[in-house]
Write a protein that holds these residues in place. Structure first.
Motif, short mmCIF file in Angstrom:
data_model
loop_
_atom_site.label_atom_id
_atom_site.label_comp_id
_atom_site.label_asym_id
_atom_site.label_seq_id
_atom_site.Cartn_x
_atom_site.Cartn_y
_atom_site.Cartn_z
N TRP A 21 0.81 -1.21 0.00
CA TRP A 21 0.00 0.00 0.00
C TRP A 21 0.84 1.27 0.00
O TRP A 21 0.45 2.27 -0.61
CB TRP A 21 -1.02 0.00 1.14
N GLY A 42 -12.41 0.90 3.32
CA GLY A 42 -12.83 -0.12 2.37
C GLY A 42 -12.94 0.37 0.94
O GLY A 42 -13.54 -0.30 0.10
N TYR A 43 -12.37 1.54 0.65
CA TYR A 43 -12.44 2.09 -0.71
C TYR A 43 -11.49 1.38 -1.67
O TYR A 43 -11.73 1.40 -2.87
CB TYR A 43 -12.10 3.58 -0.72
N PRO A 45 -9.52 -2.22 -2.70
CA PRO A 45 -9.47 -3.67 -2.46
C PRO A 45 -8.05 -4.06 -2.05
O PRO A 45 -7.07 -3.64 -2.68
CB PRO A 45 -9.85 -4.28 -3.81
N THR A 46 -7.94 -4.81 -0.98
CA THR A 46 -6.62 -5.21 -0.48
C THR A 46 -6.58 -6.70 -0.22
O THR A 46 -7.60 -7.36 -0.08
CB THR A 46 -6.25 -4.46 0.81
N ILE A 47 -5.36 -7.19 -0.15
CA ILE A 47 -5.07 -8.57 0.19
C ILE A 47 -4.01 -8.53 1.27
O ILE A 47 -3.10 -7.70 1.22
CB ILE A 47 -4.51 -9.33 -1.03
N ARG A 53 -0.03 -5.61 4.07
CA ARG A 53 -1.27 -5.27 3.37
C ARG A 53 -0.91 -4.82 1.96
O ARG A 53 -0.11 -3.92 1.76
CB ARG A 53 -1.98 -4.15 4.12
N VAL A 55 -2.37 -3.65 -1.93
CA VAL A 55 -3.50 -3.15 -2.70
C VAL A 55 -3.66 -4.05 -3.92
O VAL A 55 -2.70 -4.30 -4.65
CB VAL A 55 -3.29 -1.68 -3.14
N ASN A 56 -4.86 -4.55 -4.13
CA ASN A 56 -5.16 -5.38 -5.29
C ASN A 56 -5.49 -4.45 -6.46
O ASN A 56 -6.62 -4.05 -6.67
CB ASN A 56 -6.33 -6.32 -4.98
N ALA A 59 -8.03 -5.71 -9.16
CA ALA A 59 -9.44 -5.57 -8.75
C ALA A 59 -9.88 -4.11 -8.78
O ALA A 59 -11.01 -3.80 -9.17
CB ALA A 59 -9.64 -6.15 -7.35
N LEU A 60 -8.98 -3.20 -8.42
CA LEU A 60 -9.30 -1.78 -8.45
C LEU A 60 -9.55 -1.32 -9.88
O LEU A 60 -10.50 -0.58 -10.14
CB LEU A 60 -8.17 -0.96 -7.82
N GLN A 63 -12.95 -2.41 -10.85
CA GLN A 63 -13.97 -1.57 -10.22
C GLN A 63 -14.10 -0.24 -10.94
O GLN A 63 -15.21 0.25 -11.17
CB GLN A 63 -13.63 -1.32 -8.75
#
Length: 69
Positions: A21, A42-43, A45-47, A53, A55-56, A59-60, A63
Motif C-alpha cells: 500500500w 474499504g475504498y 481492495p486489499t489482500i 497489506r 492493494v489489489n 481488482a481496483l 472496479q
C-alpha cells in the motif's frame, strides 16, 4: 479525488496486479495517510500477505472500469 485516482491508474500501462500500500501511494502520487484512510474505509481492495497489506490493483482497475458504465 476518485476521478484523479482513476485517471492516474488507468493511464499507466505498467501497473502490477498487487503492490504494497505504501508503494501504491507513491505510484498514484497520493499521500500515504490518504491511502491508508481509503484502505481503512474499504475504498481500496486489499489482500493481506502475512503481516503485509497489499492493494489489489487488478481488482481496483476492474472496479473503476465498472464505474465508467
Amino acid at each position: 479525488m476518485v476521478a484523479e485516482l482513476q485517471e492516474s491508474i488507468t493511464s499507466r500501462p505498467d501497473w502490477p496486479p498487487v503492490m504494497p500500500w505504501r508503494e501504491f501511494a507513491d505510484w498514484c502520487r497520493a499521500e500515504q495517510g490518504v491511502v491508508q484512510g481509503w484502505i481503512e474505509r474499504g475504498y481500496l481492495p486489499t489482500i493481506k500477505f502475512g503481516k503485509h497489506r497489499m492493494v489489489n490493483v487488478a481488482a481496483l482497475i476492474d472496479q473503476l472500469k465498472e464505474d465508467e458504465v
